[in-house]
Design a protein around this motif. Structure first.
Motif, short mmCIF file in Angstrom:
data_model
loop_
_atom_site.label_atom_id
_atom_site.label_comp_id
_atom_site.label_asym_id
_atom_site.label_seq_id
_atom_site.Cartn_x
_atom_site.Cartn_y
_atom_site.Cartn_z
N TRP A 26 0.77 -1.23 0.00
CA TRP A 26 0.00 0.00 0.00
C TRP A 26 0.81 1.29 0.00
CZ3 TRP A 26 -4.74 -0.49 -1.46
CH2 TRP A 26 -5.39 -1.70 -1.25
N PHE A 27 2.10 1.22 0.32
CA PHE A 27 2.84 2.47 0.47
C PHE A 27 4.09 2.55 -0.39
CE2 PHE A 27 0.34 1.90 4.34
CZ PHE A 27 -0.40 3.07 4.30
N TYR A 28 5.06 1.69 -0.18
CA TYR A 28 6.31 1.76 -0.93
C TYR A 28 7.05 0.43 -0.78
CZ TYR A 28 7.46 3.35 3.80
OH TYR A 28 7.54 3.48 5.16
N ASP A 29 8.03 0.23 -1.65
CA ASP A 29 8.84 -0.99 -1.58
C ASP A 29 9.44 -1.11 -0.18
OD1 ASP A 29 8.35 -1.68 -4.20
OD2 ASP A 29 10.20 -0.78 -4.96
N MET A 30 9.40 -2.31 0.36
CA MET A 30 9.90 -2.54 1.71
C MET A 30 10.71 -3.83 1.72
SD MET A 30 10.16 -1.68 4.90
CE MET A 30 9.05 -0.30 4.98
N THR A 31 11.98 -3.70 2.03
CA THR A 31 12.83 -4.88 2.21
C THR A 31 12.91 -5.18 3.70
OG1 THR A 31 14.83 -3.55 2.47
CG2 THR A 31 14.24 -4.21 0.20
N HIS A 32 13.43 -6.33 4.02
CA HIS A 32 13.61 -6.67 5.44
C HIS A 32 14.60 -5.71 6.09
CE1 HIS A 32 11.73 -10.47 4.12
NE2 HIS A 32 11.18 -10.38 5.32
N GLU A 33 15.64 -5.34 5.36
CA GLU A 33 16.64 -4.42 5.91
C GLU A 33 16.02 -3.05 6.21
OE1 GLU A 33 18.39 -7.73 3.86
OE2 GLU A 33 17.07 -6.21 3.04
N LEU A 34 15.23 -2.55 5.29
CA LEU A 34 14.56 -1.26 5.51
C LEU A 34 13.55 -1.36 6.64
CD1 LEU A 34 14.10 1.67 4.76
CD2 LEU A 34 12.56 0.91 2.95
N HIS A 35 12.88 -2.49 6.75
CA HIS A 35 11.91 -2.69 7.82
C HIS A 35 12.60 -2.60 9.19
CE1 HIS A 35 8.22 -5.17 9.28
NE2 HIS A 35 7.94 -3.88 9.27
N VAL A 36 13.79 -3.19 9.30
CA VAL A 36 14.55 -3.11 10.55
C VAL A 36 14.91 -1.66 10.83
CG1 VAL A 36 16.74 -3.70 11.68
CG2 VAL A 36 15.43 -5.47 10.47
N GLN A 37 15.38 -0.94 9.82
CA GLN A 37 15.73 0.46 10.02
C GLN A 37 14.51 1.26 10.46
OE1 GLN A 37 17.48 1.63 6.30
NE2 GLN A 37 19.40 0.60 6.73
N LYS A 38 13.39 1.03 9.82
CA LYS A 38 12.16 1.75 10.16
C LYS A 38 11.70 1.42 11.58
CE LYS A 38 7.51 2.62 8.49
NZ LYS A 38 7.29 3.72 7.59
N SER A 39 11.97 0.21 12.03
CA SER A 39 11.52 -0.19 13.36
C SER A 39 12.17 0.64 14.46
CB SER A 39 11.79 -1.68 13.59
OG SER A 39 13.16 -1.94 13.84
N HIS A 40 13.32 1.23 14.17
CA HIS A 40 13.94 2.11 15.16
C HIS A 40 13.05 3.34 15.41
CE1 HIS A 40 17.62 -0.17 15.55
NE2 HIS A 40 17.62 -0.30 14.24
#
Length: 83
Positions: A26-40
């Motif tokens: 629904w929003f933008y490409d999301m990799t596992h690495e980016l997901h970890v960064q976003k979780s901060h």
């Protein structure tokens, strides 16, 4: 989390993966690495934290972050199959 699932459990990692897929759909490409960064942001930025914990409970941001990290680690270890 309320069921007592450890953040590194399969159930918790399923929650993290579902969130990753929701963002990617629904929003933008999301990799596992980016997901970890976003979780901060979920833990460190009050705007994100309130969004997560408003409909859950205090501590949900940290639990989700740990589940996201576990899910990313599991994805990195998972064997890939060629088409």
């Amino acid at each position: 989390m309320d069921a007592g699932a450890d953040p590194s459990s399969e159930a918790a990692m399923d929650v993290a993966e579902a969130q990753l897929q929701h963002i990617a759909c629904w929003f933008y490409d999301m990799t596992h690495e980016l997901h970890v960064q976003k979780s901060h942001l979920y833990v460190e930025d009050p705007r994100f934290r309130v969004g997560i914990e408003a409909n859950t409970r205090p501590g949900a941001a940290e639990w989700l972050q740990e589940a996201i990290k576990a899910n990313a680690a599991g994805a990195a270890e998972a064997p890939t199959t060629a088409g």
